[in-house]
Design a protein around this motif. Structure first.
Motif, PDB file in Angstrom:
ATOM      1  N   UNK A 182     -16.394  13.474  25.617  1.00 23.00           N
ATOM      2  CA  UNK A 182     -15.952  14.620  26.412  1.00 23.00           C
ATOM      3  C   UNK A 182     -14.578  14.363  27.059  1.00 23.00           C
ATOM      4  N   UNK A 183     -13.672  13.823  26.257  1.00 21.10           N
ATOM      5  CA  UNK A 183     -12.311  13.612  26.730  1.00 21.10           C
ATOM      6  C   UNK A 183     -12.071  12.299  27.454  1.00 21.10           C
ATOM      7  N   UNK A 184     -13.108  11.479  27.605  1.00 21.47           N
ATOM      8  CA  UNK A 184     -12.969  10.185  28.281  1.00 21.47           C
ATOM      9  C   UNK A 184     -13.252   9.062  27.286  1.00 21.47           C
ATOM     10  N   UNK A 185     -12.338   8.092  27.205  1.00 23.79           N
ATOM     11  CA  UNK A 185     -12.551   6.947  26.331  1.00 23.79           C
ATOM     12  C   UNK A 185     -13.494   5.959  27.003  1.00 23.79           C
ATOM     13  N   UNK A 186     -14.555   5.591  26.293  1.00 19.76           N
ATOM     14  CA  UNK A 186     -15.463   4.590  26.836  1.00 19.76           C
ATOM     15  C   UNK A 186     -15.640   3.456  25.830  1.00 19.76           C
ATOM     16  N   UNK A 187     -15.864   2.261  26.344  1.00 17.70           N
ATOM     17  CA  UNK A 187     -16.148   1.099  25.505  1.00 17.70           C
ATOM     18  C   UNK A 187     -17.607   1.154  25.075  1.00 17.70           C
ATOM     19  N   UNK A 188     -17.861   0.870  23.811  1.00 19.96           N
ATOM     20  CA  UNK A 188     -19.230   0.921  23.290  1.00 19.96           C
ATOM     21  C   UNK A 188     -19.704  -0.496  22.968  1.00 19.96           C
ATOM     22  N   UNK A 189     -20.825  -0.871  23.555  1.00 20.66           N
ATOM     23  CA  UNK A 189     -21.384  -2.209  23.387  1.00 20.66           C
ATOM     24  C   UNK A 189     -22.680  -2.123  22.594  1.00 20.66           C
ATOM     25  N   UNK A 245     -30.451   8.573  14.683  1.00 22.84           N
ATOM     26  CA  UNK A 245     -31.286   8.403  15.874  1.00 22.84           C
ATOM     27  C   UNK A 245     -30.562   7.633  16.987  1.00 22.84           C
ATOM     28  N   UNK A 246     -29.503   6.928  16.644  1.00 18.96           N
ATOM     29  CA  UNK A 246     -28.786   6.106  17.626  1.00 18.96           C
ATOM     30  C   UNK A 246     -28.101   6.977  18.679  1.00 18.96           C
ATOM     31  N   UNK A 247     -27.986   6.420  19.879  1.00 22.21           N
ATOM     32  CA  UNK A 247     -27.320   7.112  20.968  1.00 22.21           C
ATOM     33  C   UNK A 247     -26.462   6.113  21.754  1.00 22.21           C
ATOM     34  N   UNK A 248     -25.491   6.677  22.475  1.00 24.92           N
ATOM     35  CA  UNK A 248     -24.712   5.884  23.436  1.00 24.92           C
ATOM     36  C   UNK A 248     -25.157   6.313  24.821  1.00 24.92           C
ATOM     37  N   UNK A 249     -25.624   5.349  25.599  1.00 26.41           N
ATOM     38  CA  UNK A 249     -26.034   5.618  26.982  1.00 26.41           C
ATOM     39  C   UNK A 249     -24.930   5.082  27.894  1.00 26.41           C
ATOM     40  N   UNK A 250     -24.216   5.993  28.510  1.00 26.72           N
ATOM     41  CA  UNK A 250     -23.087   5.602  29.361  1.00 26.72           C
ATOM     42  C   UNK A 250     -23.571   5.080  30.711  1.00 26.72           C
ATOM     43  N   UNK A 251     -22.754   4.243  31.319  1.00 24.43           N
ATOM     44  CA  UNK A 251     -23.021   3.792  32.681  1.00 24.43           C
ATOM     45  C   UNK A 251     -22.855   4.978  33.625  1.00 24.43           C
TER      46      UNK A 251
END
Length: 201
Positions: free
Chosen positions: A105-112, A128-134
């Motif tokens: 959504x317009x913000x760059x986040x690091x993916x671990x 099925x995979x998802x990214x759960x942001x802090x």
């Protein structure tokens, strides 16, 4: 003598349902249906998460996650946005558990890749995979790649277990009614791990 026309042939319009459906159109319709179901699930999950955060749910709910082959419980106060995995841009000279940067959504986040971070195999990214942001309260633009979001889990209905390993000595473990083990996941604790902050080789 005029040629006779079959009544069935004469009455069958060009767009009759009896004609074969275009394969590409059918695939597109199936994809739209899957996306619609996914949006409904995410909307329902978001509503329940917001209700749990506001205290309107009396049950002790936490977010269930499948990371690799392990089940984890995440405090809703520590979870930010949950998004499907889109394009991830690799960053050279980084550890293999640091997958790179993704635009959420317009913000760059690091993916671990949290499974790999723990020394397990790399996560095979699928639908099925998802990214759960802090959570925004951490002011840390990062997110964990998880194999699957399992929805909310009521910890009050689980049995608290004693710690079993040194590397997870501070993590609580629970046993559910199906004898499945769930481990408490703390985003705050992850951020206090110096190794997590050193993504470069």
């Amino acid at each position: 003598m005029t040629q006779s026309t079959s009544p069935l042939t004469a009455e069958l319009p060009p767009s009759s349902p009896l004609q074969p459906i275009d394969k590409a159109r059918k695939v597109a319709l199936d994809a739209d249906s899957r996306r619609s179901r996914l949006r409904e699930f995410q909307s329902h999950l978001l509503e329940r998460m917001q209700a749990a955060r506001s205290g309107s749910e009396t049950q002790e709910s936490q977010l269930g996650l499948l990371i690799g082959q392990s089940r984890w419980l995440l405090n809703l106060q520590e979870a930010g946005e949950i998004v499907a995995v889109d394009q991830i841009s690799r960053v050279p000279l980084t550890h293999d558990w640091y997958l790179g940067l993704s635009n959420v959504r317009g913000t760059l986040i690091s993916v671990i890749d949290f499974a790999r971070y723990q020394g397990h195999a790399l996560t095979q990214i699928d639908k099925e995979c998802r990214i759960v942001a802090f959570a925004p309260t951490f002011s840390f633009n990062s997110g964990l790649l998880v194999s699957r979001v399992l929805g909310l889990r009521n910890v009050a209905k689980m049995t608290l277990q004693a710690p079993e390993s040194l590397d997870q000595a501070d993590a609580k473990r629970y046993l559910d009614s199906d004898a499945q083990v769930w481990t408490e996941l703390s985003m705050a604790q992850i951020l206090h791990d110096p190794r997590f902050l050193q993504v470069g080789l």
